[in-house]
Scaffold this motif. Sequence first.
Motif, PDB file in Angstrom:
ATOM      1  N   GLU A  15      40.264  -2.983 -25.286  1.00 46.28           N
ATOM      2  CA  GLU A  15      39.868  -4.193 -24.604  1.00 46.28           C
ATOM      3  C   GLU A  15      40.870  -4.489 -23.500  1.00 46.28           C
ATOM      4  O   GLU A  15      42.062  -4.643 -23.756  1.00 46.28           O
ATOM      5  N   TYR A  16      40.376  -4.527 -22.304  1.00 43.95           N
ATOM      6  CA  TYR A  16      41.281  -4.770 -21.190  1.00 43.95           C
ATOM      7  C   TYR A  16      40.457  -5.222 -19.990  1.00 43.95           C
ATOM      8  O   TYR A  16      39.349  -4.759 -19.784  1.00 43.95           O
ATOM      9  N   ASN A  17      41.017  -6.148 -19.250  1.00 43.09           N
ATOM     10  CA  ASN A  17      40.285  -6.644 -18.100  1.00 43.09           C
ATOM     11  C   ASN A  17      41.190  -6.814 -16.899  1.00 43.09           C
ATOM     12  O   ASN A  17      42.083  -7.650 -16.903  1.00 43.09           O
ATOM     13  N   GLN A  18      40.997  -5.991 -15.932  1.00 38.64           N
ATOM     14  CA  GLN A  18      41.734  -6.157 -14.671  1.00 38.64           C
ATOM     15  C   GLN A  18      40.840  -5.634 -13.554  1.00 38.64           C
ATOM     16  O   GLN A  18      40.462  -4.471 -13.541  1.00 38.64           O
ATOM     17  N   ALA A  74      51.167  -0.717 -24.982  1.00 37.13           N
ATOM     18  CA  ALA A  74      51.187  -2.177 -24.892  1.00 37.13           C
ATOM     19  C   ALA A  74      49.767  -2.740 -24.872  1.00 37.13           C
ATOM     20  O   ALA A  74      49.475  -3.743 -25.521  1.00 37.13           O
ATOM     21  N   ILE A  75      48.880  -2.061 -24.155  1.00 35.84           N
ATOM     22  CA  ILE A  75      47.488  -2.524 -24.095  1.00 35.84           C
ATOM     23  C   ILE A  75      46.826  -2.378 -25.467  1.00 35.84           C
ATOM     24  O   ILE A  75      46.085  -3.241 -25.908  1.00 35.84           O
ATOM     25  N   GLU A  76      47.184  -1.292 -26.145  1.00 34.14           N
ATOM     26  CA  GLU A  76      46.635  -1.075 -27.485  1.00 34.14           C
ATOM     27  C   GLU A  76      47.056  -2.201 -28.424  1.00 34.14           C
ATOM     28  O   GLU A  76      46.303  -2.630 -29.288  1.00 34.14           O
ATOM     29  N   ARG A  82      50.005  -5.599 -16.761  1.00 28.26           N
ATOM     30  CA  ARG A  82      49.287  -5.342 -15.530  1.00 28.26           C
ATOM     31  C   ARG A  82      49.523  -3.894 -15.150  1.00 28.26           C
ATOM     32  O   ARG A  82      50.645  -3.406 -15.150  1.00 28.26           O
ATOM     33  N   ILE A  83      48.460  -3.207 -14.848  1.00 30.85           N
ATOM     34  CA  ILE A  83      48.588  -1.819 -14.447  1.00 30.85           C
ATOM     35  C   ILE A  83      48.882  -1.761 -12.956  1.00 30.85           C
ATOM     36  O   ILE A  83      48.175  -2.359 -12.149  1.00 30.85           O
ATOM     37  N   GLU A  84      49.956  -1.083 -12.621  1.00 33.39           N
ATOM     38  CA  GLU A  84      50.300  -0.893 -11.213  1.00 33.39           C
ATOM     39  C   GLU A  84      49.944   0.536 -10.817  1.00 33.39           C
ATOM     40  O   GLU A  84      49.781   1.404 -11.676  1.00 33.39           O
ATOM     41  N   GLU A  85      49.876   0.757  -9.526  1.00 32.48           N
ATOM     42  CA  GLU A  85      49.531   2.096  -9.037  1.00 32.48           C
ATOM     43  C   GLU A  85      50.485   3.171  -9.548  1.00 32.48           C
ATOM     44  O   GLU A  85      50.102   4.304  -9.797  1.00 32.48           O
ATOM     45  N   ASP A  86      51.759   2.789  -9.717  1.00 35.94           N
ATOM     46  CA  ASP A  86      52.771   3.746 -10.177  1.00 35.94           C
ATOM     47  C   ASP A  86      52.535   4.232 -11.603  1.00 35.94           C
ATOM     48  O   ASP A  86      53.093   5.230 -12.020  1.00 35.94           O
TER      49      ASP A  86
END
Length: 123
Positions: A15-18, A74-76, A82-86
């Motif tokens: 479950e993740y929303n960005q 961490a998402i798990e 927040r997911i960054e491009e890196d």
Amino acid sequence: MFLFFDVSQYRKQLEYNQTITCNHCGHFGRYEIYIIGNRFRLFFIPIFIFGKKYMVRMTCCDTCYLLDNKKGKAIEKREPVRIEEDDLELYHSGRPATGICPHCKRPYVSGSNFCPQCGKPLH
Ligand SMILES: [Zn+2]
Ligand SMILES: [Zn+2]
């Protein structure tokens, strides 16, 4: 007595929303996060998962990235990250951008007469 075991593909969506503007196709898209790995089963009972990886799929164009392991974990655990491009490493490209907007010089995928970035007409 014999041991019956097999190895199958494991895939689970987290479950993740960005929402982001995809820098691959230029559309507005959403990250979908999956855990992928191999599941080892003994008598059809899942025992453990190995080769676990975190995968990010763009909803706009199907581009897939491998996600940094720490962020994936961490998402798990449902920590706010927040997911960054890196954090992303290209795994496979989805539909490629088919043009560059003459106004804002950003890539877009054909199918619209207006730029998804700046809203100006493309032709
Ligand atoms: Zn995209
Ligand atoms: Zn534009």
